[in-house]
Design a protein around this motif. Structure first.
Motif, PDB file in Angstrom:
ATOM      1  N   LEU A  12       0.839  -1.183   0.000  1.00 43.36           N
ATOM      2  CA  LEU A  12       0.000   0.000   0.000  1.00 43.36           C
ATOM      3  C   LEU A  12       0.881   1.242   0.000  1.00 43.36           C
ATOM      4  CD1 LEU A  12      -2.832   1.193   0.107  1.00 43.36           C
ATOM      5  CD2 LEU A  12      -2.720   1.074   2.599  1.00 43.36           C
ATOM      6  N   VAL A  13       1.175   1.750  -1.177  1.00 42.31           N
ATOM      7  CA  VAL A  13       2.049   2.903  -1.326  1.00 42.31           C
ATOM      8  C   VAL A  13       1.208   4.163  -1.406  1.00 42.31           C
ATOM      9  CG1 VAL A  13       3.777   4.016  -2.775  1.00 42.31           C
ATOM     10  CG2 VAL A  13       3.826   1.533  -2.448  1.00 42.31           C
ATOM     11  N   MET A  14       1.579   5.158  -0.635  1.00 34.07           N
ATOM     12  CA  MET A  14       0.883   6.439  -0.670  1.00 34.07           C
ATOM     13  C   MET A  14       1.833   7.504  -1.199  1.00 34.07           C
ATOM     14  SD  MET A  14      -0.912   8.638   2.412  1.00 34.07           S
ATOM     15  CE  MET A  14       0.632   8.984   3.270  1.00 34.07           C
ATOM     16  N   LEU A  15       1.351   8.294  -2.134  1.00 36.06           N
ATOM     17  CA  LEU A  15       2.080   9.455  -2.619  1.00 36.06           C
ATOM     18  C   LEU A  15       1.374  10.705  -2.130  1.00 36.06           C
ATOM     19  CD1 LEU A  15       2.829   8.452  -6.327  1.00 36.06           C
ATOM     20  CD2 LEU A  15       4.281   8.141  -4.318  1.00 36.06           C
ATOM     21  N   THR A  56      -6.973   6.147 -14.156  1.00 35.57           N
ATOM     22  CA  THR A  56      -6.005   6.982 -14.861  1.00 35.57           C
ATOM     23  C   THR A  56      -5.296   6.126 -15.910  1.00 35.57           C
ATOM     24  OG1 THR A  56      -3.969   6.538 -13.614  1.00 35.57           O
ATOM     25  CG2 THR A  56      -5.581   8.026 -12.583  1.00 35.57           C
ATOM     26  N   PRO A  57      -4.529   6.732 -16.816  1.00 33.59           N
ATOM     27  CA  PRO A  57      -3.754   5.919 -17.768  1.00 33.59           C
ATOM     28  C   PRO A  57      -2.769   4.973 -17.099  1.00 33.59           C
ATOM     29  CG  PRO A  57      -3.889   8.201 -18.517  1.00 33.59           C
ATOM     30  CD  PRO A  57      -4.448   8.173 -17.123  1.00 33.59           C
ATOM     31  N   GLU A  58      -2.399   5.277 -15.855  1.00 29.30           N
ATOM     32  CA  GLU A  58      -1.460   4.429 -15.120  1.00 29.30           C
ATOM     33  C   GLU A  58      -2.153   3.369 -14.274  1.00 29.30           C
ATOM     34  OE1 GLU A  58       1.110   6.938 -12.850  1.00 29.30           O
ATOM     35  OE2 GLU A  58       1.688   8.168 -14.573  1.00 29.30           O
ATOM     36  N   ALA A  73      -3.561  19.886   0.182  1.00 29.87           N
ATOM     37  CA  ALA A  73      -2.751  18.676   0.278  1.00 29.87           C
ATOM     38  C   ALA A  73      -3.463  17.516  -0.404  1.00 29.87           C
ATOM     39  CB  ALA A  73      -2.483  18.328   1.737  1.00 29.87           C
ATOM     40  N   GLY A  74      -2.716  16.756  -1.184  1.00 32.53           N
ATOM     41  CA  GLY A  74      -3.246  15.581  -1.844  1.00 32.53           C
ATOM     42  C   GLY A  74      -2.530  14.332  -1.374  1.00 32.53           C
ATOM     43  N   SER A  75      -3.291  13.275  -1.109  1.00 28.58           N
ATOM     44  CA  SER A  75      -2.746  11.956  -0.810  1.00 28.58           C
ATOM     45  C   SER A  75      -3.387  10.983  -1.784  1.00 28.58           C
ATOM     46  CB  SER A  75      -3.059  11.535   0.634  1.00 28.58           C
ATOM     47  OG  SER A  75      -2.546  12.470   1.562  1.00 28.58           O
ATOM     48  N   ALA A  76      -2.591  10.110  -2.387  1.00 27.05           N
ATOM     49  CA  ALA A  76      -3.108   9.224  -3.414  1.00 27.05           C
ATOM     50  C   ALA A  76      -2.583   7.810  -3.220  1.00 27.05           C
ATOM     51  CB  ALA A  76      -2.730   9.741  -4.809  1.00 27.05           C
ATOM     52  N   GLY A  82       0.310   8.479  -8.924  1.00 27.50           N
ATOM     53  CA  GLY A  82       1.086   9.587  -9.472  1.00 27.50           C
ATOM     54  C   GLY A  82       0.272  10.425 -10.438  1.00 27.50           C
ATOM     55  N   ALA A  83      -0.477   9.757 -11.322  1.00 22.30           N
ATOM     56  CA  ALA A  83      -1.314  10.485 -12.279  1.00 22.30           C
ATOM     57  C   ALA A  83      -2.424  11.242 -11.560  1.00 22.30           C
ATOM     58  CB  ALA A  83      -1.903   9.507 -13.296  1.00 22.30           C
ATOM     59  N   ALA A  84      -2.941  10.671 -10.473  1.00 23.47           N
ATOM     60  CA  ALA A  84      -3.984  11.353  -9.711  1.00 23.47           C
ATOM     61  C   ALA A  84      -3.460  12.646  -9.105  1.00 23.47           C
ATOM     62  CB  ALA A  84      -4.529  10.426  -8.623  1.00 23.47           C
TER      63      ALA A  84
END
Length: 313
Positions: A12-15, A56-58, A73-76, A82-84
């Motif tokens: 579960l990776v968060m960007l 997304t395309p990704e 702030a954005g968390s995805a 990344g695209a989000a």
């Protein structure tokens, strides 16, 4: 703008990222049109912020937006995280260009513009997730349309990645919509006429989705080549997919009344509404959004009246 925030499980990776707009953004008012009802599986607002689930395309992604002292702030989460994050600025109106908009042409609009300086027009860059629920809303009440969208996305969508609120889903893609059996459309309350329109849309779904990259007027023309898609449906869609500032929802049961009461003090029909909005050509939808957010000219909503079958919305 983007950085890896780490994860515990290795899966579960968060960007995260911060968007610092050059001008104020009223986040709630800007994002509100992207929510199709209070229990929309793909978009909602809670105490932790705004949650959007989309493809997304990704790959699939969940995006959470919260206001902070440093910006928005954005968390995805998910393969499309990344695209989000890259989509954050346009979702919050970065592409919205008010050049040529003159609120001083009417005292009501002048006052609303002064009171709501952060209202922006969101652009998602995605067409089908807005076209599908809009078609579901043809000729029925909003409650019926929202229920159909909720039932079918819950059934055929995929779970939103990450710690999204319970029940959030990524709406189906065109191939998945094509596989929905007729009895499920019926059970969700989608009439055969609307289901047939949706199947015609999905037959050319990839082509229509690419229309999100075209100018709004070209996207409207392409959508209207599909039988069952009329002016109201096409313009409701590009208001969201393109953030089009000029698209007017002609054929809406309530909108002309609201515009007429707000700008002229009386009810008008669609022709009268267009006449009242003409001074803002190029920004007619922007004027409507100010009225919608403020409630000026609002009248108690009644169930949407049935429209003769030969008319296309």
């Amino acid at each position: 703008m983007r950085r890896l925030a780490g994860c515990r499980s290795g899966r579960l990776v968060m960007l995260t990222g911060i968007y610092r707009p050059a001008q104020r953004v009223a986040v709630d008012a800007t994002l509100a049109p992207l929510v199709f009802g209070p229990r929309d599986p793909a978009a909602r607002r809670d105490a932790r912020g705004w949650w959007l689930a989309f493809r997304t395309p990704e790959g699939d992604a969940t995006l959470r937006l919260t206001e902070s002292a440093h910006g928005i702030a954005g968390s995805a989460w998910g393969p499309g995280a990344g695209a989000a994050l890259d989509a954050m600025p346009r979702l919050l109106g970065a592409d919205d260009d008010p050049t040529g908009f003159d609120p001083s042409r009417h005292p009501v609009i002048r006052d609303l513009h002064h009171r709501m300086p952060g209202l922006r027009l969101a652009r998602t860059g995605r067409l089908l997730p807005h076209l599908v629920p809009t078609i579901m809303g043809q000729k029925v009440t909003s409650v019926e349309a929202m229920r159909a969208w909720r039932v079918l996305v819950h059934r055929h969508g995929t779970p939103a990645p990450g710690p999204a609120p319970e029940g959030m889903r990524i709406p189906p893609d065109a191939a998945t919509w094509r596989r929905v059996p007729s009895w499920e459309w019926h059970r969700a309350g989608v009439t055969p006429q609307r289901a047939d329109t949706l199947m015609r849309v999905m037959a050319v779904g990839d082509t229509l989705e690419r229309s999100a990259a075209l100018p709004a007027a070209a996207a409207v023309r392409r959508m209207r080549t599909v039988t069952g898609i009329g002016v109201w449906t096409a313009h409701e869609t590009v208001q969201r997919s393109h953030g089009d500032p000029d698209s007017v929802s002609i054929g809406d049961l309530h909108l002309a009344k609201q515009v007429g009461m707000a700008l002229a003090g009386q009810r008008v029909d669609d022709d009268g509404m267009l006449e009242l909005l003409e001074p803002w050509r190029g920004h007619r939808h922007r004027v409507v959004r100010y009225l919608e957010v403020s409630g000026v000219g609002y009248e108690r909503r009644a169930p949407r009246m049935a429209i003769p079958a030969h008319r296309t919305r």
